[in-house]
Design a protein around this motif. Structure first.
Motif, PDB file in Angstrom:
ATOM      1  N   THR A 103       0.985  -0.988  -0.091  1.00  0.00           N
ATOM      2  CA  THR A 103      -0.157   0.048  -0.144  1.00  0.00           C
ATOM      3  C   THR A 103       1.418   1.604  -0.178  1.00  0.00           C
ATOM      4  O   THR A 103       2.098   1.570   0.627  1.00  0.00           O
ATOM      5  CB  THR A 103      -0.475   0.065   1.276  1.00  0.00           C
ATOM      6  N   PHE A 104       0.368   2.346  -0.674  1.00  0.00           N
ATOM      7  CA  PHE A 104       1.372   3.642  -0.519  1.00  0.00           C
ATOM      8  C   PHE A 104       0.745   5.325  -0.759  1.00  0.00           C
ATOM      9  O   PHE A 104      -0.819   4.514  -1.148  1.00  0.00           O
ATOM     10  CB  PHE A 104       1.981   3.483  -2.369  1.00  0.00           C
ATOM     11  N   LYS A 105       0.523   5.690   0.176  1.00  0.00           N
ATOM     12  CA  LYS A 105       0.133   7.364  -0.077  1.00  0.00           C
ATOM     13  C   LYS A 105       0.417   8.123  -0.166  1.00  0.00           C
ATOM     14  O   LYS A 105       1.787   8.125   0.880  1.00  0.00           O
ATOM     15  CB  LYS A 105      -0.961   7.270   1.114  1.00  0.00           C
ATOM     16  N   ILE A 106       0.760   8.652  -1.422  1.00  0.00           N
ATOM     17  CA  ILE A 106       1.545  10.008  -1.869  1.00  0.00           C
ATOM     18  C   ILE A 106       0.792  11.391  -1.641  1.00  0.00           C
ATOM     19  O   ILE A 106      -0.092  11.291  -2.555  1.00  0.00           O
ATOM     20  CB  ILE A 106       2.610   9.729  -3.102  1.00  0.00           C
ATOM     21  N   ILE A 107       0.995  12.242   0.110  1.00  0.00           N
ATOM     22  CA  ILE A 107       0.909  12.786  -0.879  1.00  0.00           C
ATOM     23  C   ILE A 107       1.437  14.395  -1.006  1.00  0.00           C
ATOM     24  O   ILE A 107       3.038  14.632  -0.267  1.00  0.00           O
ATOM     25  CB  ILE A 107       0.193  12.969   1.509  1.00  0.00           C
ATOM     26  N   HIS A 108       1.265  14.846  -1.970  1.00  0.00           N
ATOM     27  CA  HIS A 108       1.699  16.373  -1.955  1.00  0.00           C
ATOM     28  C   HIS A 108       1.239  17.335  -1.246  1.00  0.00           C
ATOM     29  O   HIS A 108       0.103  17.805  -1.437  1.00  0.00           O
ATOM     30  CB  HIS A 108       1.494  16.112  -3.594  1.00  0.00           C
ATOM     31  N   GLN A 109       2.133  17.819  -0.371  1.00  0.00           N
ATOM     32  CA  GLN A 109       1.313  18.825   0.340  1.00  0.00           C
ATOM     33  C   GLN A 109       1.315  19.924   0.097  1.00  0.00           C
ATOM     34  O   GLN A 109       1.296  21.036  -0.052  1.00  0.00           O
ATOM     35  CB  GLN A 109       2.290  18.505   1.885  1.00  0.00           C
ATOM     36  N   GLU A 110       2.692  20.466  -0.825  1.00  0.00           N
ATOM     37  CA  GLU A 110       2.907  21.573  -1.301  1.00  0.00           C
ATOM     38  C   GLU A 110       3.735  21.703  -2.783  1.00  0.00           C
ATOM     39  O   GLU A 110       3.362  20.537  -3.053  1.00  0.00           O
ATOM     40  CB  GLU A 110       4.393  22.212  -0.513  1.00  0.00           C
ATOM     41  N   ASN A 111       3.181  22.938  -3.487  1.00  0.00           N
ATOM     42  CA  ASN A 111       3.947  22.916  -5.095  1.00  0.00           C
ATOM     43  C   ASN A 111       5.103  22.690  -5.711  1.00  0.00           C
ATOM     44  O   ASN A 111       6.238  22.812  -5.127  1.00  0.00           O
ATOM     45  CB  ASN A 111       3.512  24.473  -5.159  1.00  0.00           C
ATOM     46  N   ASP A 112       5.231  22.194  -6.653  1.00  0.00           N
ATOM     47  CA  ASP A 112       6.112  21.601  -6.832  1.00  0.00           C
ATOM     48  C   ASP A 112       6.670  20.742  -6.727  1.00  0.00           C
ATOM     49  O   ASP A 112       7.900  20.380  -7.046  1.00  0.00           O
ATOM     50  CB  ASP A 112       7.784  23.322  -7.452  1.00  0.00           C
ATOM     51  N   SER A 113       6.132  20.011  -6.760  1.00  0.00           N
ATOM     52  CA  SER A 113       6.238  18.750  -5.925  1.00  0.00           C
ATOM     53  C   SER A 113       5.768  17.921  -6.547  1.00  0.00           C
ATOM     54  O   SER A 113       5.459  17.846  -7.655  1.00  0.00           O
ATOM     55  CB  SER A 113       5.914  18.547  -4.728  1.00  0.00           C
TER      56      SER A 113
END
Lengths: 253, 228
Positions: free
Chosen positions: B99-109
């Motif tokens: 299981t993978f959870k990828i959270i883009h928290q901020e810009n330009d990632s």
């Protein structure tokens, strides 16, 4: 190697592709098959190597007077038949050198030494004017069309087949690369003169380099006309339909 | 040179460099990259693990992970201008949940995830990948690609989820479950290679995928040979 195709009838999903196809290629001969799109040329190359997608309804394929129809694809390859693909596949995670060395070790009883293998690869990569890192890159991964074709010829020089089918070798090759590839093939054929060749092509430019002794025109799954290099020139001049329609009369023009 | 990660600690900080993590017992760990760093983490998973990654601003992390008969639970949070490339490969003879959870928290990632698996069991090999991009973020890349070779008609499943609440982003997913495709099989056979060795080559191909191997190559080659 002698290869003879006798009255071959081949279909795929009930559609007939090859129709009473006959062809004999003797040791050391270069034959070319030309024909319009969808006439069964590429099917022929895959059937010779035993692609299970095709059903052989009738006929036989003989190598040195022995039928190869009961042989698996890998067994046909080990007899020395090599198909130079129009669109070679790419595979992640397997380097070019790992792939070729595996094939080489599978085809030969004696395993090739690592030093000898690397030296031979380096020499042939240099001769084909490929980037030196091609050896360590994943098989055809990120290769241009021309690099893939060169990589097929690299495999020929490493595996040393006795019967080579070139399926649209010139597609994807620029003028300079075509010359390099053809020079390497000619060099191989000079070194191994008993190698037989079947060139499948739409165009004559590759034939200008490799000079087949026999040219066949294929239509609707069968050979409709055979001749020498003049036939290829007529096809180039008149097109497939008109060449077939005019028959021998075109030589009178 | 590879820096071996001490798993006695609860939280690991990555600086510039190459790190090695071997998981032989079930493990739970936090890993955080430091700002403005570029690191690579090599993981050999012989047992199940749960890792929470935090990629701080302007950090770049590449992960090369090969696993056998384990399950993983991965959570990754990406901060501004951080970049993740994650290659996760597993060979499964038992049962494996990934299981993978990828959270883009901020810009330009940017996150690019490759999951590759070989299921040799009749049991399950699951990949679930959730890519999450909250509202208002810009210039995000979120890509996931998963492939399972299902040798024994096992219970293999890929669940790719892209949960996107922003416009200025690039997101993609690709999934494949099946056997070795016919064209690959024919090409390899036409070079004189027998089915058994084709399977070995494909196994290696799946396990190493698109990884650009450096110092870990010999180790991975050795383990992949042992695991086959």
């Amino acid at each position: 190697m002698n290869l003879e195709i006798k009255d071959l009838n081949v279909s795929v999903k009930d559609k007939k592709i090859l129709n009473n196809f006959n062809l004999k290629i003797n040791t050391g001969e270069i034959h070319a098959i030309m024909g319009p799109n969808g006439t069964g040329k590429s099917t022929l190359s895959k059937v010779i190597l035993g692609d299970k997608n095709y059903t052989i309804e009738k006929g036989d394929i003989l190598v040195d007077n022995e039928s190869i129809l009961s042989l698996e694809t890998y067994e046909r390859a080990r007899k020395g038949i090599f198909l130079c693909y129009q669109n070679p596949i790419s595979i992640d995670g397997i380097t070019n050198s790992e792939f070729i060395r595996t094939a080489l070790n599978e085809q030969n009883e004696k395993k090739v030494g690592l030093y000898e293998f690397i030296k031979s690869m380096e020499k042939n990569i240099d001769s084909l004017k490929m980037q030196p890192d091609m050896m360590h890159r994943n098989l055809n991964q990120g290769f241009s069309g021309g690099e893939r074709k060169k990589n097929e010829v690299l495999q020929i020089k490493m595996l040393k087949p006795k019967f080579i089918i070139f399926d649209e070798l010139d597609s994807g090759l620029d003028v300079d690369s075509l010359k390099i590839v053809c020079d390497n093939i000619k060099e191989y054929l000079q070194e191994y003169p008993n190698t037989s060749v079947l060139l499948i092509t739409h165009y004559t430019r590759i034939l200008d380099y490799l000079k087949p002794q026999y040219v066949h025109m294929m239509k609707n799954g069968e050979i409709v006309e055979s001749g020498d290099y003049t036939l290829a020139k007529n096809i180039e001049k008149y097109g497939f339909d008109k060449t077939f329609f005019l028959g021998d009369d075109k030589n009178d023009e | 040179m590879m820096n071996k990660i001490n798993i006695e600690q609860d939280k690991i900080f990555l600086n510039n460099g190459l790190y090695f993590l071997e998981v032989n017992d079930d493990l739970e760990l936090d890993i955080e990259t430091k700002e403005n760093t570029k690191s690579k983490l090599v993981i050999v998973g012989n047992s199940s693990y749960k890792i929470n990654y935090i990629l701080k601003n302007n950090s770049e992390l590449t992960i090369h992970s090969i696993n056998k008969d384990n399950s993983v639970n991965i959570s990754i949070t990406l901060f501004e201008k951080s970049k993740l490339t994650y290659h996760h490969s597993v060979i499964n003879n038992l049962t494996s949940d990934n299981t993978f959870k990828i959270i883009h928290q901020e810009n330009d990632s940017s996150s690019i995830i490759y999951n590759n698996g070989i299921n040799q069991s009749k049991d399950k090999l699951f990949f679930q990948i959730d890519g999450i991009i909250p509202k208002g973020l810009t210039n995000i890349i979120c890509s996931q690609s998963s492939k399972i070779i299902n040798y024994n008609n096992g219970n293999s499943k890929i669940i790719p989820n892209l949960i996107i609440d922003s416009n200025d982003i690039m997101a993609s997913h690709a999934s494949y479950i099946g056997n070795i495709d016919n064209d690959t099989m024919f090409y390899l056979e036409s070079r004189g290679i027998k089915e058994e060795n084709i399977k070995r080559l494909i196994y290696q191909s799946i396990m190493l995928g698109k990884m650009e191997l450096d110092e870990e190559k010999d180790l991975f080659d050795k383990l992949i040979n042992e695991w086959w």
